[in-house]
Design an enzyme around this catalytic site. Structure first.
Site, PDB file in Angstrom:
ATOM      1  CG  HIS A 108      -5.857   2.000   5.205  1.00 53.56           C
ATOM      2  ND1 HIS A 108      -5.715   3.060   5.923  1.00 53.56           N
ATOM      3  CD2 HIS A 108      -4.867   1.228   5.061  1.00 53.56           C
ATOM      4  CE1 HIS A 108      -4.269   2.938   6.359  1.00 53.56           C
ATOM      5  NE2 HIS A 108      -3.958   1.754   5.912  1.00 53.56           N
ATOM      6  CG  ASN A 141      -1.663   1.298   1.397  1.00 51.46           C
ATOM      7  OD1 ASN A 141      -1.878   1.972   0.425  1.00 51.46           O
ATOM      8  ND2 ASN A 141      -2.130   1.565   2.677  1.00 51.46           N
ATOM      9  CD1 TRP A 142       3.481   0.894  -2.961  1.00 54.42           C
ATOM     10  CD2 TRP A 142       3.606   2.177  -4.762  1.00 54.42           C
ATOM     11  NE1 TRP A 142       4.130   0.068  -3.814  1.00 54.42           N
ATOM     12  CE2 TRP A 142       4.205   0.965  -5.122  1.00 54.42           C
ATOM     13  CE3 TRP A 142       3.420   2.982  -5.833  1.00 54.42           C
ATOM     14  CZ2 TRP A 142       4.896   0.492  -6.140  1.00 54.42           C
ATOM     15  CZ3 TRP A 142       3.838   2.839  -7.002  1.00 54.42           C
ATOM     16  CH2 TRP A 142       4.754   1.453  -7.367  1.00 54.42           C
ATOM     17  CE  LYS A 143      -0.345   3.439   4.662  1.00 56.47           C
ATOM     18  NZ  LYS A 143      -0.255   3.430   6.396  1.00 56.47           N
ATOM     19  CD  GLU A 152      -3.532  -2.502   7.183  1.00 61.60           C
ATOM     20  OE1 GLU A 152      -2.454  -2.527   6.845  1.00 61.60           O
ATOM     21  OE2 GLU A 152      -4.135  -1.256   7.121  1.00 61.60           O
ATOM     22  N   GLY A 190       2.271   2.306  10.847  1.00 61.69           N
ATOM     23  CA  GLY A 190       3.360   3.593  10.501  1.00 61.69           C
ATOM     24  C   GLY A 190       4.164   3.986  11.710  1.00 61.69           C
ATOM     25  CD  GLU A 235      -3.169   5.540   6.698  1.00 57.96           C
ATOM     26  OE1 GLU A 235      -3.102   5.901   5.434  1.00 57.96           O
ATOM     27  OE2 GLU A 235      -2.367   5.056   7.378  1.00 57.96           O
ATOM     28  CB  SER A 270       5.120  -1.553  12.052  1.00 57.86           C
ATOM     29  OG  SER A 270       4.566  -0.308  12.016  1.00 57.86           O
TER      30      SER A 270
HETATM   31  P1  PGA Z   1       2.816   0.404   7.746  1.00 54.52           P
HETATM   32  O1  PGA Z   1       1.315   0.451   6.955  1.00 54.52           O
HETATM   33  O2  PGA Z   1       3.266  -0.904   7.203  1.00 54.52           O
HETATM   34  O3  PGA Z   1       3.567   1.734   7.381  1.00 54.52           O
HETATM   35  O4  PGA Z   1       2.574   0.307   9.153  1.00 54.52           O
HETATM   36  C1  PGA Z   1       0.423  -0.532   6.905  1.00 54.52           C
HETATM   37  C2  PGA Z   1      -0.691  -0.103   6.272  1.00 54.52           C
HETATM   38  O5  PGA Z   1      -1.176   1.201   6.643  1.00 54.52           O
HETATM   39  O6  PGA Z   1      -1.377  -0.666   5.234  1.00 54.52           O
END
Ligand code: PGA
Length: 251
Positions: free
Chosen positions: A99, A11-13, A170, A176, A101, A214
């Site tokens: 997600h 997931n490149w966000k 998640e 993150g 976010e 992470s």
């Molecule tokens: P992260 O993000 O690996 O940077 O913790 C995972 C995600 O949000 O899909």
């Protein structure tokens, strides 16, 4: 479950540029994941605006593409949204939905996430449905109630089609932050999701359950060796070809 291929999704966000993406993809192609990570199905989810570039660059490789979101609508006056048929036209296989976010910054409800999962399926995309609890919810012993509620909305909306989705657990506190759920903590939640899915329909008992939060090359092997962890949704580490390839090889 353990004989099933793992699924590793990047997931490149909201990262990248055409130049950055070209270099990242070059690194992934050189890593030759089809040969070096034969036990992993691999996909990357760039920002939608890069979908055409990335799909072109990966054509003929073993790496699939997906999006980070999808509209619940098919077309029409929905400014800013991207619909399933558009995503499909550019060769995508997956669409991440729900997600954390998007749930927190865009106020996406459990029902909207379920509707997005339904839209993805109806346009030939595999939804990767994210669920996860906040730190406060974990500390209040609400983890299973929260992820159970999030998943149940999707089960109720899809019916037997729940057997066609991928679920990603998640924990919000692990995204993150460098804090990973321990393999045992993740496995416990995965086992409860697995039981809930099996109860919904026996056909859903074996769908892929990814862990995200992470994941790094040095913790991937242990996470992926848990009986109910079938792969990972990778954020930060997916932006470095060497790290992402190492995580795919950990499968
Ligand atoms: P992260 O993000 O690996 O940077 O913790 C995972 C995600 O949000 O899909």
């Amino acid at each position: 479950m353990s004989v099933m291929k793992k699924l590793v999704v990047g997931n490149w966000k909201m990262h990248g540029s055409r130049a950055f993406n070209a270099e990242l993809i070059q690194g992934l192609l050189v890593a030759d994941l089809a040969t070096t990570a034969p036990n992993a199905d691999v996909a990357v989810c760039p920002p939608c605006v890069f979908l055409a570039d990335v799909a072109d660059a990966l054509q003929g490789s073993a790496i699939a593409v997906g999006t980070q979101d999808i509209s619940a609508q098919t077309q029409g006056a929905y400014t800013g949204e991207v619909a399933g048929p558009m995503i499909r036209e550019f060769g995508a296989t997956y669409a991440i939905v729900g997600h954390s976010e998007r749930r927190s910054y865009h106020a996406e409800s459990d029902q909207l996430v379920a509707d997005k999962a339904k839209a993805a399926l109806s346009h030939g995309l595999v939804p990767i449905v994210c669920v996860g609890e906040t730190l406060a919810e974990r500390e209040a012993n609400q983890t299973e109630a929260v992820v159970g509620r999030q998943l149940q909305a999707v089960i109720d909306t899809l019916g037997d089609d729940i057997a066609r989705v991928v679920v990603a657990y998640e924990p919000v506190w692990a995204i993150g932050t460098g804090k990973t759920a321990s393999p045992a903590q993740a496995q416990a939640v995965h086992a409860s999701l697995r039981a809930q899915l099996a109860k919904a329909t026996p056909k859903a008992a074996d769908i892929p359950l990814l862990y995200g939060g992470s994941v790094k090359p040095d913790n991937a092997v242990e996470l992926f060796s848990q009986p109910d962890i079938n792969g990972g949704l990778i954020g930060g580490a997916a932006l470095k070809a060497a790290d992402f390839a190492a995580i795919a090889r950990a499968a």
